[in-house]
Motif scaffolding. Structure first.
Motif, PDB file in Angstrom:
ATOM      1  N   LYS A  72       0.680  -1.269   0.124  1.00 30.28           N
ATOM      2  CA  LYS A  72       0.105  -0.076  -0.011  1.00 30.28           C
ATOM      3  C   LYS A  72       0.883   1.360  -0.071  1.00 30.28           C
ATOM      4  CE  LYS A  72      -4.362  -1.691   1.974  1.00 30.28           C
ATOM      5  NZ  LYS A  72      -4.299  -3.017   1.807  1.00 30.28           N
ATOM      6  N   MET A  97      -9.219  -7.650  -7.632  1.00 30.07           N
ATOM      7  CA  MET A  97      -9.189  -7.775  -6.414  1.00 30.07           C
ATOM      8  C   MET A  97     -10.461  -7.391  -5.565  1.00 30.07           C
ATOM      9  SD  MET A  97      -4.990  -7.177  -5.572  1.00 30.07           S
ATOM     10  CE  MET A  97      -5.074  -7.527  -3.880  1.00 30.07           C
ATOM     11  N   GLN A  98     -10.790  -6.141  -5.582  1.00 30.95           N
ATOM     12  CA  GLN A  98     -11.973  -5.571  -4.719  1.00 30.95           C
ATOM     13  C   GLN A  98     -13.281  -6.350  -5.062  1.00 30.95           C
ATOM     14  OE1 GLN A  98     -12.491  -1.522  -5.870  1.00 30.95           O
ATOM     15  NE2 GLN A  98     -10.345  -1.002  -4.851  1.00 30.95           N
ATOM     16  N   PHE A 100     -13.127  -9.387  -5.802  1.00 31.10           N
ATOM     17  CA  PHE A 100     -12.989 -11.236  -5.295  1.00 31.10           C
ATOM     18  C   PHE A 100     -13.277 -10.753  -3.866  1.00 31.10           C
ATOM     19  CE2 PHE A 100     -11.568 -12.622  -9.202  1.00 31.10           C
ATOM     20  CZ  PHE A 100     -10.863 -13.900  -9.097  1.00 31.10           C
ATOM     21  N   GLU A 101     -12.611  -9.707  -3.279  1.00 26.24           N
ATOM     22  CA  GLU A 101     -12.891  -9.451  -1.599  1.00 26.24           C
ATOM     23  C   GLU A 101     -14.757  -9.418  -1.585  1.00 26.24           C
ATOM     24  OE1 GLU A 101     -10.793  -6.448  -0.074  1.00 26.24           O
ATOM     25  OE2 GLU A 101      -8.733  -7.062  -0.863  1.00 26.24           O
ATOM     26  N   ALA A 102     -15.099  -8.620  -2.363  1.00 26.47           N
ATOM     27  CA  ALA A 102     -16.739  -8.456  -2.095  1.00 26.47           C
ATOM     28  C   ALA A 102     -17.427  -9.808  -2.380  1.00 26.47           C
ATOM     29  CB  ALA A 102     -17.170  -7.426  -2.791  1.00 26.47           C
ATOM     30  N   TYR A 103     -16.872 -10.509  -3.070  1.00 24.83           N
ATOM     31  CA  TYR A 103     -17.789 -11.802  -3.344  1.00 24.83           C
ATOM     32  C   TYR A 103     -17.490 -12.689  -2.269  1.00 24.83           C
ATOM     33  CZ  TYR A 103     -19.633 -15.967  -5.847  1.00 24.83           C
ATOM     34  OH  TYR A 103     -20.582 -16.838  -6.080  1.00 24.83           O
ATOM     35  N   LEU A 104     -16.314 -12.949  -2.000  1.00 22.56           N
ATOM     36  CA  LEU A 104     -15.605 -14.065  -0.988  1.00 22.56           C
ATOM     37  C   LEU A 104     -15.911 -13.802   0.176  1.00 22.56           C
ATOM     38  CD1 LEU A 104     -12.392 -15.167  -3.277  1.00 22.56           C
ATOM     39  CD2 LEU A 104     -14.749 -16.015  -3.143  1.00 22.56           C
ATOM     40  N   GLY A 105     -15.711 -12.552   0.509  1.00 23.58           N
ATOM     41  CA  GLY A 105     -15.895 -11.594   1.964  1.00 23.58           C
ATOM     42  C   GLY A 105     -14.548 -12.138   2.717  1.00 23.58           C
ATOM     43  N   ALA A 106     -13.610 -12.091   2.130  1.00 17.15           N
ATOM     44  CA  ALA A 106     -12.343 -12.071   2.612  1.00 17.15           C
ATOM     45  C   ALA A 106     -11.115 -11.158   2.116  1.00 17.15           C
ATOM     46  CB  ALA A 106     -11.702 -13.604   2.743  1.00 17.15           C
ATOM     47  N   ALA A 107     -10.286 -10.893   2.803  1.00 12.50           N
ATOM     48  CA  ALA A 107      -9.088  -9.865   2.294  1.00 12.50           C
ATOM     49  C   ALA A 107      -7.970 -11.050   1.546  1.00 12.50           C
ATOM     50  CB  ALA A 107      -8.465  -9.160   3.311  1.00 12.50           C
ATOM     51  N   THR A 108      -7.466 -10.349   0.883  1.00 17.36           N
ATOM     52  CA  THR A 108      -6.289 -11.067  -0.040  1.00 17.36           C
ATOM     53  C   THR A 108      -5.149 -11.388   0.789  1.00 17.36           C
ATOM     54  OG1 THR A 108      -5.172  -8.905  -0.718  1.00 17.36           O
ATOM     55  CG2 THR A 108      -6.984  -9.962  -2.098  1.00 17.36           C
TER      56      THR A 108
END
Length: 276
Positions: A72, A97-98, A100-108
């Motif tokens: 970051k 990535m955003q 994926f995070e929104a759909y999977l509910g988990a951070a990378t």
């Protein structure tokens, strides 16, 4: 944004190899026939010191900045610099990535170069490359049954580069030339496991490619059968007859790039595996 003539500067900043960036950038740039990007590629940018050099070069030659950075602090500094000198910047993987995070509910996990780790998939590709190099141009036909794909075709139908491209995708690929007057290897006639694909091109295209090949080798073009129109036409007809005889799928590569040919072969291979 100013350009110099028909050129503009394109800065590609990555904390890994930069392959993803290069592929995306070139795919988009290809849509603009009248301008050509001057690529500045910066792989393995993982520290502030490494970023310093990148920022200096961007300031010297302003243009579009695309990046794939996970750290970051590096992202914030790069975007701030671009905003300061009024040039556009975009994270290629950020929006994905955003999503994926929104759909999977988990951070990378934030693992730099995670797609290049030495896992089973990596070693599968290395094995495929080794196999393909050993079984290029009809060599070691006794091992053809171990292939995933076998490419056949007359000379200059892009068998070798297509084989290597497929191998880099983890597909064990062999290739065998089809030459009139030379008997097919018996192993090729009795294959059961591999997908055999026959590559074809028009006689005109083959002659053009072969002439360029002869010139690059410093050989005389003359009236050699290698580029004689009737002889090449007969070669193509012979290859098509063989393909029909053995029911091999045929691909016309006259106007296809290596990538397009490989994509068509991969679809055939995937469909065959699914059917099985």
């Amino acid at each position: 944004m100013p350009t110099t003539g028909n050129y503009f500067h394109l800065h590609l900043v990555s904390d890994s190899t930069g392959e993803t960036l290069i592929t995306v950038a070139r795919a988009v740039a290809a849509q603009y026939a009248n301008v050509t990007p001057v690529e500045h590629v910066y792989p393995l940018v993982r520290s502030q010191k490494q970023l310093d050099r990148v920022l200096d070069e961007i300031e010297e030659a302003p243009g579009i900045v695309l990046f794939t950075l996970l750290e970051k602090d590096l992202v914030v500094r790069l975007e701030s610099k671009c905003k300061e000198i009024n040039i556009p910047s975009l994270s290629i993987i950020g929006p994905v990535m955003q999503l994926f995070e929104a759909y999977l509910g988990a951070a990378t996990a934030g693992r730099v170069g995670a797609q290049h780790v030495l896992n089973a998939e990596y070693f599968k590709r290395i094995d495929a490359l080794n196999y393909t190099m050993i079984h290029d141009d009809g060599q070691h036909v006794e091992g053809l049954e171990d292939a995933d794909v076998v490419l056949v075709g007359v000379s200059r139908t892009s068998k070798t580069p297509t084989s290597i491209y497929l191998a880099n995708r983890g597909i064990r690929t062999a290739n065998v030339p089809l030459v009139p007057g030379i008997q097919l290897p018996r192993q090729l006639e009795s294959l059961t496991k591999p997908l055999v694909v026959s590559l074809h091109a028009t006689p005109e295209r083959l002659i053009q490619v072969r002439q360029n090949r002869l010139l690059s080798m410093g050989a005389s073009s003359g009236s050699d059968e290698y580029i004689d129109k009737q002889a090449v036409t007969d070669e193509v007809a012979y290859a098509r007859r063989l393909s029909a005889r053995f029911n091999w799928p045929q691909l016309d590569v006259t106007r296809r790039s290596i990538e397009e040919t490989a994509a068509a072969i991969l679809k055939l291979y995937t469909d065959r595996q699914r059917h099985r």
